[in-house]
Scaffold this active site. Structure first.
Site, PDB file in Angstrom:
ATOM      1  N   LYS A  11      49.029  55.569 -64.505  1.00  0.00           N
ATOM      2  CA  LYS A  11      48.017  56.221 -64.743  1.00  0.00           C
ATOM      3  C   LYS A  11      47.880  58.267 -64.999  1.00  0.00           C
ATOM      4  O   LYS A  11      48.283  58.683 -64.745  1.00  0.00           O
ATOM      5  CB  LYS A  11      47.090  56.087 -63.461  1.00  0.00           C
ATOM      6  N   TYR A  51      38.535  46.453 -64.967  1.00  0.00           N
ATOM      7  CA  TYR A  51      37.824  46.874 -62.975  1.00  0.00           C
ATOM      8  C   TYR A  51      36.651  45.552 -63.060  1.00  0.00           C
ATOM      9  O   TYR A  51      35.488  46.321 -62.773  1.00  0.00           O
ATOM     10  CB  TYR A  51      37.443  47.873 -63.290  1.00  0.00           C
ATOM     11  N   HIS A 121      48.655  51.374 -61.011  1.00  0.00           N
ATOM     12  CA  HIS A 121      47.881  50.010 -61.191  1.00  0.00           C
ATOM     13  C   HIS A 121      48.864  49.201 -61.521  1.00  0.00           C
ATOM     14  O   HIS A 121      49.614  49.064 -62.531  1.00  0.00           O
ATOM     15  CB  HIS A 121      46.621  49.986 -62.328  1.00  0.00           C
ATOM     16  N   GLU A 132      44.841  40.696 -67.480  1.00  0.00           N
ATOM     17  CA  GLU A 132      44.219  42.047 -67.659  1.00  0.00           C
ATOM     18  C   GLU A 132      45.954  41.666 -68.698  1.00  0.00           C
ATOM     19  O   GLU A 132      45.735  42.974 -69.297  1.00  0.00           O
ATOM     20  CB  GLU A 132      45.108  42.979 -66.173  1.00  0.00           C
TER      21      GLU A 132
HETATM   22  P1  DAT Z   1      44.043  48.862 -55.628  1.00  0.00           P
HETATM   23  O1  DAT Z   1      43.933  49.375 -57.724  1.00  0.00           O
HETATM   24  O2  DAT Z   1      45.381  48.758 -54.904  1.00  0.00           O
HETATM   25  O3  DAT Z   1      44.603  47.408 -56.570  1.00  0.00           O
HETATM   26  P2  DAT Z   1      40.967  48.173 -56.316  1.00  0.00           P
HETATM   27  O4  DAT Z   1      41.923  47.154 -57.401  1.00  0.00           O
HETATM   28  O5  DAT Z   1      40.421  47.910 -54.744  1.00  0.00           O
HETATM   29  O6  DAT Z   1      42.633  49.077 -55.721  1.00  0.00           O
HETATM   30  O7  DAT Z   1      40.394  49.740 -56.618  1.00  0.00           O
HETATM   31  C1  DAT Z   1      41.045  50.200 -58.142  1.00  0.00           C
HETATM   32  C2  DAT Z   1      41.128  51.196 -58.134  1.00  0.00           C
HETATM   33  O8  DAT Z   1      39.483  52.047 -58.146  1.00  0.00           O
HETATM   34  C3  DAT Z   1      41.686  51.975 -57.271  1.00  0.00           C
HETATM   35  O9  DAT Z   1      43.340  51.571 -57.826  1.00  0.00           O
HETATM   36  C4  DAT Z   1      41.130  52.949 -57.108  1.00  0.00           C
HETATM   37  C5  DAT Z   1      39.676  52.649 -57.164  1.00  0.00           C
HETATM   38  N1  DAT Z   1      39.090  52.396 -55.660  1.00  0.00           N
HETATM   39  C6  DAT Z   1      39.168  51.731 -55.183  1.00  0.00           C
HETATM   40  N2  DAT Z   1      38.050  51.544 -53.993  1.00  0.00           N
HETATM   41  C7  DAT Z   1      37.800  53.076 -53.981  1.00  0.00           C
HETATM   42  C8  DAT Z   1      36.842  53.707 -53.003  1.00  0.00           C
HETATM   43  N3  DAT Z   1      36.274  53.322 -52.266  1.00  0.00           N
HETATM   44  N4  DAT Z   1      36.584  54.898 -53.898  1.00  0.00           N
HETATM   45  C9  DAT Z   1      36.609  55.324 -55.128  1.00  0.00           C
HETATM   46  N5  DAT Z   1      37.903  55.114 -55.524  1.00  0.00           N
HETATM   47  C10 DAT Z   1      38.070  53.448 -55.326  1.00  0.00           C
HETATM   48 MG    MG Z   2      43.638  46.406 -57.830  1.00  0.00          MG
END
Ligand code: DAT
Ligand code: MG
Length: 142
Positions: A11, A51, A121, A132
């Site tokens: 990232k 996302y 990521h 993806e």
């Molecule tokens: P990961 O990257 O561990 O798969 P995720 O898919 O739930 O996690 O979320 C994607 C990204 O979004 C994560 O790397 C950071 C951001 N993110 C997730 N939850 C968040 C939150 N509660 N507040 C701010 N950013 C968040």
């Molecule tokens: Mg994720």
């Protein structure tokens, strides 16, 4: 057949802090293979598709701002059970609680103004990995 492919993205914080090599070193040390790699700028359109399950969350604009704040390094990584294995190497989402020994735990900084900056990521399941990789590397699957 347990060989898989996963999408890994260094990232903007990881790239800007000069941690791309460290991330790749950990991937290769584990025995996984980088089979595609490019430096690129992620667009809001790409991130919205990527996302897709987070688009309705209140912090989605923060994710877009963070992920478009600078270049990223996108990779396809190949290996035996690599999707699950990379999630273990990365550690959990929040770098503050990610265990030492993981990329996020060793290299990730604390929450930055409510935003999670967590270096890397990695796809979380085979279906998302395929989806993806198609989004980030359309030239490979076309
Ligand atoms: P990961 O990257 O561990 O798969 P995720 O898919 O739930 O996690 O979320 C994607 C990204 O979004 C994560 O790397 C950071 C951001 N993110 C997730 N939850 C968040 C939150 N509660 N507040 C701010 N950013 C968040
Ligand atoms: Mg994720």
């Amino acid at each position: 057949e347990t060989r898989q492919h996963t999408l890994i993205v260094v990232k903007p914080d990881g790239y800007a802090r000069g941690l791309t090599g460290e991330v790749i070193r950990r991937i290769e040390r584990k025995g996984y293979k980088v089979v595609a790699l490019k430096l690129m700028q992620a667009s809001k359109e790409l991130l919205t598709a990527h996302y897709t399950e987070l688009v309705e969350r209140p912090f989605f604009p923060d994710i877009v701002e963070y992920m478009t704040s600078g270049p990223v390094v996108a990779m396809v990584v190949e290996g035996d059970r690599v999707i699950e294995g990379m999630r273990v190497i990365m550690g959990p989402t929040d770098p503050t609680v990610a265990p030492a020994g993981t990329i996020r735990g060793d290299l990730g900084r604390d929450w930055n103004s409510g935003n999670i900056e967590n270096i890397v990521h990695g796809s979380d399941c085979p279906e998302n990995a395929e989806r993806e990789i198609g989004l980030w590397f359309p030239e490979l699957t076309a």
